[in-house]
Design a protein around this motif. Structure first.
Motif, short mmCIF file in Angstrom:
data_model
loop_
_atom_site.label_atom_id
_atom_site.label_comp_id
_atom_site.label_asym_id
_atom_site.label_seq_id
_atom_site.Cartn_x
_atom_site.Cartn_y
_atom_site.Cartn_z
N UNK B 42 -23.42 81.69 36.03
CA UNK B 42 -23.12 81.22 37.41
C UNK B 42 -22.86 79.73 37.29
N UNK B 43 -21.73 79.28 37.86
CA UNK B 43 -21.26 77.93 37.55
C UNK B 43 -21.14 77.06 38.78
N UNK B 44 -21.72 75.87 38.74
CA UNK B 44 -21.65 74.95 39.87
C UNK B 44 -20.45 74.01 39.72
N UNK B 45 -20.27 73.16 40.71
CA UNK B 45 -19.46 71.96 40.52
C UNK B 45 -20.43 70.85 40.16
N UNK B 46 -20.07 70.07 39.16
CA UNK B 46 -20.93 68.97 38.70
C UNK B 46 -20.11 67.69 38.72
N UNK B 47 -20.54 66.74 39.52
CA UNK B 47 -19.84 65.45 39.61
C UNK B 47 -20.60 64.44 38.77
N UNK B 48 -19.96 64.00 37.69
CA UNK B 48 -20.59 63.02 36.80
C UNK B 48 -20.01 61.64 37.09
N UNK B 49 -20.85 60.66 37.33
CA UNK B 49 -20.39 59.29 37.53
C UNK B 49 -21.39 58.35 36.88
N UNK B 50 -21.13 57.06 36.94
CA UNK B 50 -22.04 56.10 36.31
C UNK B 50 -23.40 56.18 36.99
N UNK B 51 -24.42 56.62 36.23
CA UNK B 51 -25.78 56.61 36.76
C UNK B 51 -26.11 57.72 37.74
N UNK B 52 -25.19 58.66 37.94
CA UNK B 52 -25.58 59.76 38.82
C UNK B 52 -24.79 61.03 38.55
N UNK B 53 -25.45 62.13 38.86
CA UNK B 53 -24.83 63.45 38.75
C UNK B 53 -25.12 64.21 40.04
N UNK B 54 -24.08 64.74 40.64
CA UNK B 54 -24.26 65.60 41.82
C UNK B 54 -23.95 67.04 41.41
N UNK B 55 -24.89 67.93 41.69
CA UNK B 55 -24.72 69.35 41.35
C UNK B 55 -24.58 70.13 42.65
N UNK B 56 -23.57 70.98 42.71
CA UNK B 56 -23.34 71.79 43.92
C UNK B 56 -23.26 73.26 43.54
N UNK B 57 -24.12 74.04 44.17
CA UNK B 57 -24.16 75.49 43.92
C UNK B 57 -23.68 76.25 45.14
N UNK B 71 -32.07 79.89 43.55
CA UNK B 71 -32.74 80.02 42.26
C UNK B 71 -32.12 79.05 41.25
N UNK B 72 -30.78 78.96 41.25
CA UNK B 72 -30.11 78.05 40.32
C UNK B 72 -30.46 76.59 40.65
N UNK B 73 -30.59 76.28 41.93
CA UNK B 73 -30.99 74.92 42.33
C UNK B 73 -32.38 74.60 41.76
#
Lengths: 81, 81
Positions: B42-57, B71-73
């Motif tokens: 099961x695959x999220x969107x993952x936003x990688x930037x300087x000093x932060x990661x946003x995960x969206x399920x 559950x994935x969260x």
């Protein structure tokens, strides 16, 4: 058009979405872009999802686009050549 | 609140932003989330930037949130423990 200009929170970003066959290949490209970013000392936002990666370049200091962002966009494209 | 619900293109997503000390640590976390996603299928969107990661399920098939996304969260949070 490969690269488009988006305005996010009032700041222009150069954005391009690359397609891949699966998640693993997308994540591998994310890591290549990350290595480029570390080498150049300039860091994009990279959105990794199943089968695609969106790379966004902008310059935090000037809250917009600098010539260097265009160079980074070209170098990102070159990773796939 | 650690996780919030965003609506993107009419689809609800569970979203959390994690902070890191630099780009390399953010990208390392992105890879850990990616490995989790591959393991669970099961695959999220993952936003990688300087000093932060946003995960969206969210669940593509139902265009919204399924119990599995919660559950994935929780499993994503557990990667940092």
């Amino acid at each position: 058009p490969d690269w488009q200009i988006l305005t996010i929170d009032g700041v222009q970003r150069l954005s391009r979405t690359y397609r891949f066959r699966n998640f693993a290949e997308a994540l591998e490209f994310t890591n290549r872009v990350g290595a480029l970013a570390e080498t150049e000392g300039h860091h994009p936002a990279i959105v990794t999802a199943w089968g695609e990666v969106t790379v966004q370049w902008w310059t935090h200091k000037i809250k917009g686009l600098h010539r260097n962002d265009l160079i980074m966009a070209a170098k990102t494209d070159a990773l796939l050549e």
